[in-house]
Design an enzyme around this catalytic site. Structure first.
Site, PDB file in Angstrom:
ATOM      1  N   ASN A  71      17.250 -13.637   2.116  1.00 24.83           N
ATOM      2  CA  ASN A  71      17.742 -13.421   0.753  1.00 24.83           C
ATOM      3  C   ASN A  71      16.624 -13.504  -0.291  1.00 24.83           C
ATOM      4  OD1 ASN A  71      20.062 -12.723  -0.749  1.00 24.83           O
ATOM      5  ND2 ASN A  71      20.212 -14.804  -1.556  1.00 24.83           N
ATOM      6  N   ARG A  72      15.378 -13.434   0.145  1.00 24.46           N
ATOM      7  CA  ARG A  72      14.226 -13.298  -0.756  1.00 24.46           C
ATOM      8  C   ARG A  72      13.385 -12.092  -0.352  1.00 24.46           C
ATOM      9  NH1 ARG A  72      17.110 -16.631  -2.098  1.00 24.46           N
ATOM     10  NH2 ARG A  72      16.749 -18.724  -2.950  1.00 24.46           N
TER      11      ARG A  72
ATOM     12  N   GLU B 288      29.793 -18.647  -3.696  1.00 23.38           N
ATOM     13  CA  GLU B 288      29.348 -19.868  -3.012  1.00 23.38           C
ATOM     14  C   GLU B 288      30.587 -20.676  -2.654  1.00 23.38           C
ATOM     15  OE1 GLU B 288      26.353 -21.690  -2.513  1.00 23.38           O
ATOM     16  OE2 GLU B 288      24.896 -20.172  -3.152  1.00 23.38           O
TER      17      GLU B 288
ATOM     18  N   HIS C 264      22.044 -16.849   5.540  1.00 20.68           N
ATOM     19  CA  HIS C 264      21.373 -18.125   5.797  1.00 20.68           C
ATOM     20  C   HIS C 264      22.022 -18.783   7.010  1.00 20.68           C
ATOM     21  CE1 HIS C 264      20.127 -18.113   1.306  1.00 20.68           C
ATOM     22  NE2 HIS C 264      19.185 -17.586   2.061  1.00 20.68           N
TER      23      HIS C 264
END
Length: 461
Positions: free
Chosen positions: A206-207, A333, A134
């Site tokens: 990431n999709r 994360e 991202h």
């Protein structure tokens, strides 16, 4: 006939999918590559490549650099291989060098251009770390570069890990989006390939992986748009090329994101727990315990769908764990809501070092867990629910019901004393100093002490 000839010529020009970046030989010592400051600033795309070239030139006896593919704007997606047991490594014993040379000859005879892949469960020793999927999550790129720094420039401190494990590190999966985020729009998340028949640019990488991809968001203007089809984006195809090749040797896959301050495991696409959730939870808890011991920062652990309160289809972690059957796969994360996607530059080094401390302990734990996980024996992965809604980590597209739930959770969490960022930073620095001033610690064993503690977000959903 002409079409066939044209196609053949095109194929010849295409070359191998994963190519090694050539490095000048050791006797060409006049090649000087300046070293960018990777620890205290956010680097540009060109500076990141410059650092990778600096590392591969300085440590060419055990480091190699590969180009995985090109993005829409013709930037390279690169991977660094750190393999201590390389026949060129002069620090190996003569017996080890001979064994490494034999393995390299076997691999070379297959005609493969990428990193070494060997058959058999005993060769499941690759740790794969990727970041920068991202665009706006700059801190993930810096943390990934810190991992490279620790394993190369500080290799004597991490020799125990290097002797047992191989590392493949992709510090920047989405270079087009990253550069656009740096220069035009700091909140840009997707890549930069225009979508057909629309004015919309970009898809969420990431999709875009082929695991229940059809359940992802279909609106092109969404931040989490899944793309036209699985692997429609050049960045995800580049990642697929190397991941599919390395699948027989993958041991632990780690995807870096921000800013949830949590260590999460599959599944993302559904709320059911994976068959080996206990081993995954043990691994995540090892990382959390190590970071808390290092400077007091506490991460949450649990499944992706449990901690994010939503389901996420087509993610790279689910693909590696569900399709490629890697024994262990996690999402880390990095901190934190207060700091955002791009923490202040004075926090880069601190977050990078504390994250490496947790990552290193997870790598050691993965090495110990490798014998207890048999992916071939587990039942078929669960199907996603019929009524499926997805959204990206860090985005606020949840339903009214979940919003109400989040508000009540926030009220509870705000009971703790409010401290300024500078105060938190000062406290962590003080803990770090205390840690460094303490008596010399004995060499750590391959397994970090694990203490499973039930807390918010722990355990399967």
């Amino acid at each position: 006939m002409q079409n066939t000839t044209k196609r053949a010529k095109k194929k010849a020009r295409a070359g191998p999918r994963v190519t090694q970046v050539p490095v000048p030989p050791h006797n060409a010592r006049r090649v000087i590559i300046p070293r960018p400051d990777v620890l205290h600033t956010y680097l540009e795309y060109n500076q990141i490549n410059q650092y990778l070239e600096y590392i591969v030139h300085k440590y060419s006896n055990f480091v190699k650099l590969y180009t995985l593919g090109l993005t829409h704007e013709r930037r390279e997606v690169r991977a660094l291989e750190i393999n201590w047991n390389n026949p060129d490594n002069v620090e190996l014993s003569s017996v080890m060098r001979l064994q490494a040379a034999k393995m390299a000859d076997v691999h070379r005879s297959t005609g493969a251009k990428g990193p070494l892949v060997l058959p058999g469960d005993k060769n499941r020793n690759i740790i794969f770390i990727e970041a920068g999927t991202h665009a706006r999550e700059w801190i993930t790129v810096s943390t990934c570069l810190n991992c490279i720094y620790q394993l190369t420039e500080r290799y004597t401190r991490n020799i125990e890990v290097l002797r047992n494990l191989r590392f493949i590190i992709v510090p920047l999966v989405n270079p087009d989006g990253y550069e656009y985020s740096r220069t035009k729009n700091r909140n840009w998340r997707k890549n930069r390939r225009p979508q057909k028949s629309t004015k919309i640019v970009g898809a969420d990488c990431n999709r875009n992986y082929d695991i229940f991809w059809e359940c992802g968001p279909v609106r092109t203007n969404r931040n989490t748009y899944k793309g036209e089809r699985p692997f429609s984006e050049p960045e995800t195809r580049a990642m697929r090329n190397i991941l599919d090749t390395l699948a027989p040797n993958l041991l632990f896959f780690l995807s870096l994101h921000s800013y949830g301050q949590s260590i999460m495991y599959p599944w993302g696409y559904c709320r059911e727990a994976p068959y080996h959730w206990r081993e995954l939870h043990t691994l995540a808890t090892t990382g959390r315990t190590a970071i808390k011991t290092y400077n007091g920062r506490e991460y949450r652990t649990g499944s992706i769908s449990c901690l994010t309160k939503r389901t996420i289809a087509g993610s790279v972690v689910d693909y590696v764990y569900g399709v490629l059957k890697a024994p262990l796969a996690l999402v880390m994360e990095l901190p934190s809501r207060e700091l955002g996607f791009q923490p202040p530059v004075e926090m880069i080094s601190q977050i990078g070092h504390e994250s490496w401390f947790g990552i290193r302990e997870m790598c050691k734990s993965a090495f110990d867990l490798r014998q207890s996980i048999k992916r071939d024996e587990e039942p078929v992965a669960p199907r996603p629910p019929a009524a499926h809604s997805t959204s990206g980590t860090g985005d606020t597209n949840a339903s009214h019901a979940s919003d109400t739930k989040k508000k009540s959770l926030k009220k509870k969490s705000r009971k703790r004393s409010k401290r300024s960022l500078l105060t938190q930073h000062a406290e962590i620095l003080e803990l770090q100093q205390r840690h460094m001033d303490a008596a010399q610690m004995p060499p750590r064993s391959l397994t970090a002490p694990v203490r499973i503690r039930r807390g918010q977000g722990d355990g399967p959903s």
